[in-house]
Each structure stands twice: as structure tokens, then as C-alpha cells.
Motif scaffolding. Structure first.
Motif, PDB file in Angstrom:
ATOM      1  N   LEU A   1     -26.877   4.294  16.021  1.00 48.28           N
ATOM      2  CA  LEU A   1     -28.327   4.557  16.271  1.00 48.28           C
ATOM      3  C   LEU A   1     -28.550   5.035  14.782  1.00 48.28           C
ATOM      4  CD1 LEU A   1     -29.166   6.397  19.344  1.00 48.28           C
ATOM      5  CD2 LEU A   1     -29.370   3.986  19.177  1.00 48.28           C
ATOM      6  N   THR A   2     -29.950   4.633  14.092  1.00 48.15           N
ATOM      7  CA  THR A   2     -30.259   5.065  12.933  1.00 48.15           C
ATOM      8  C   THR A   2     -30.824   6.553  13.033  1.00 48.15           C
ATOM      9  OG1 THR A   2     -32.712   4.399  13.311  1.00 48.15           O
ATOM     10  CG2 THR A   2     -31.101   2.850  12.545  1.00 48.15           C
TER      11      THR A   2
ATOM     12  N   GLU B   1     -33.961   6.724  14.949  1.00 42.87           N
ATOM     13  CA  GLU B   1     -33.838   6.427  16.320  1.00 42.87           C
ATOM     14  C   GLU B   1     -33.422   7.523  17.114  1.00 42.87           C
ATOM     15  OE1 GLU B   1     -32.858   1.592  16.749  1.00 42.87           O
ATOM     16  OE2 GLU B   1     -31.180   2.948  16.031  1.00 42.87           O
ATOM     17  N   VAL B   2     -32.177   8.404  16.385  1.00 42.88           N
ATOM     18  CA  VAL B   2     -31.921   9.578  16.886  1.00 42.88           C
ATOM     19  C   VAL B   2     -32.860  10.785  16.989  1.00 42.88           C
ATOM     20  CG1 VAL B   2     -30.258  11.555  16.428  1.00 42.88           C
ATOM     21  CG2 VAL B   2     -29.350   9.234  15.819  1.00 42.88           C
TER      22      VAL B   2
ATOM     23  N   ILE C   1     -29.881   1.883  24.490  1.00 42.53           N
ATOM     24  CA  ILE C   1     -28.428   1.856  24.220  1.00 42.53           C
ATOM     25  C   ILE C   1     -27.796   0.528  24.616  1.00 42.53           C
ATOM     26  CG2 ILE C   1     -26.381   2.997  24.586  1.00 42.53           C
ATOM     27  CD1 ILE C   1     -27.989   5.645  24.765  1.00 42.53           C
TER      28      ILE C   1
ATOM     29  N   ARG D   1     -28.532  -2.209  22.265  1.00 42.98           N
ATOM     30  CA  ARG D   1     -27.521  -2.083  21.101  1.00 42.98           C
ATOM     31  C   ARG D   1     -26.416  -2.627  21.104  1.00 42.98           C
ATOM     32  NH1 ARG D   1     -29.507   0.543  17.080  1.00 42.98           N
ATOM     33  NH2 ARG D   1     -31.481  -0.283  17.679  1.00 42.98           N
TER      34      ARG D   1
ATOM     35  N   GLY E   1     -25.923   9.814  15.945  1.00 41.59           N
ATOM     36  CA  GLY E   1     -26.084   8.527  15.831  1.00 41.59           C
ATOM     37  C   GLY E   1     -24.785   7.684  15.975  1.00 41.59           C
TER      38      GLY E   1
END
Length: 227
Positions: free
Chosen positions: A9-10, A13-14, A60, A63, A148
Motif C-alpha cells: 500500500l502507498t 493509502e496507509v 486489499i 491489490r 504499507g
């Protein structure tokens, strides 16, 4: 085989995950543990009935379905919906092994847990302790990653979370049924796939050696995959 994936995660995003999780409904994590695990589990989890967990979990899952390294390492067939936990004030999870077979919530489907996954959502400088200790043939390996980052490891492993003595450790966790049951076979396929990817960066797509090696990978996957 233990694989860590940075920036799953970027940072943005976190931050978005954390802002939403801070407003979520947290309950005693022991309520979702098995009989033996409940005795060594001291943490909080997002309530399974809170739509927040499903919403973030779906991000999630999306991703996982597109991340090349995660796919290469786990070869996912089914994924248990991600959960979220929090450790603070000495919270910990003693040595345990994950359940072998799990019922997927809201369905009649079951999942064989081949790969365990932990996605870190707190920077390691923000808390003391909280290492994920995974036991292997050469002793226990401590994992404490940047926010992340994701770690994938065999669900057959004995593992534990060390007490968090300062701050708060927040993670997502979930399990994967792989197309390839054997951890040893998955490891061979992962090494072969990473080799193919490295060669592909330096050779033409029609390079004869690269094409043959790619064929070996797919034929081994064809032999070992269970669908």
C-alpha cells in the motif's frame, strides 16, 4: 518461504486506512480465536459486522489480484477476507499455528490455509515490541516492517506477536489457499518465476532460452496446480 513486499500500500493509502480504522468499532480479539489460541491472544480486532472491515478488506483483495510479486509468491486460489487487529498496552499473541481449514464468512465455502499474510499499517518507530516471530528450520525470524509492507509466510509455521510496550501496532491479516499446496513447490516456482522476470528485463521477448524457461514454469504449474 517468507516473502516481504514493500509498498504493497502507498503511504497515502496507509493514511486513509488509518483514519478510517481509528473511527471503527474494535472488539476483543479473543472472541474470534480457537479454544487454545484464545488463551494466548490479547488484542483488539475490528468487529466482523462493521462494514468498514469489508470495505478496506476489498481494497486489499483488489491489490492482491494485481500485484505481480504477491501473485508470484502465493499463487492465490482463494483468499480469506482480510481482518484488522490492534496491539497496545502489553497486547500480544502467544505462540500458535493458524487453523488448517476455515469457513469463509457469509458463505458455505471453506478455505485451506496455505499462506498467512500480515500487512503492517503502523510505522515501526511508532511502537516498541510487536515483532511477528515466525519459527522455521533455522530458528525464529522477527518481522517488523514499514507501514504499507506485506509479509507472506507458510500458514503451517508456529508464530507469535511479541508484546507491544509502547504505542499501538495496527495490521491487517488474512489467509490464502494457494493453487499449489506444497510450500516447497511454491518456493521452487517462485524462484523460477523471479528468474524468468529478471531475464525478461534483459532479453528480447522471443529469446529462445527465455521462451523455454517460461515453458518450464508453466508446465510445472500445470502439473502442481489444484483448482
Amino acid at each position: 518461504m517468507l516473502v516481504t513486499i514493500d509498498n504493497f500500500l502507498t503511504a497515502e493509502e496507509v493514511r486513509a486506512f488509518r483514519a478510517r480504522l481509528d473511527a471503527g468499532t474494535w472488539v476483543d480479539g479473543a472472541s474470534t480465536a480457537g479454544t487454545l489460541s484464545a488463551a494466548v491472544k490479547r488484542n483488539l480486532q475490528i468487529d466482523e459486522n462493521d462494514p468498514l472491515g469489508r470495505d478496506l478488506g476489498n481494497i486489499i483483495l483488489g491489490r492482491m489480484g494485481t500485484h505481480p510479486l504477491a501473485i508470484s509468491a502465493a499463487l492465490p486460489h482463494r483468499i480469506y477476507p482480510p481482518k484488522f487487529n490492534s496491539y497496545a498496552g502489553g497486547g500480544h499473541y502467544g505462540t500458535h499455528v493458524d487453523s488448517a481449514v476455515m469457513r469463509i464468512p457469509g458463505t458455505n465455502d471453506t478455505l485451506r490455509s496455505d499462506v498467512s499474510a500480515t500487512l503492517f499499517l503502523t510505522d515501526p518507530a511508532d511502537y516498541d515490541g510487536g515483532e511477528l516471530l515466525i519459527e522455521g528450520a533455522h530458528g525464529a525470524q522477527a518481522v517488523k516492517l514499514e507501514a504499507g509492507a506485506l509479509v507472506l509466510y507458510p500458514a503451517t509455521s508456529l508464530h507469535r506477536v511479541e508484546p507491544v510496550t509502547r504505542g499501538r501496532r495496527i495490521c491487517s491479516f488474512f489467509w490464502i489457499q494457494s493453487m499449489v499446496r506444497s510450500a516447497e513447490d511454491r518456493g521452487l516456482l517462485f524462484d523460477l518465476d523471479q528468474t524468468v522476470q529478471a531475464l525478461a528485463a534483459t532479453r528480447a521477448p522471443d529469446d529462445a532460452d527465455l521462451v523455454r524457461l517460461t515453458g518450464v514454469y508453466h508446465n510445472l504449474l500445470r502439473r502442481w496446480a489444484e483448482m
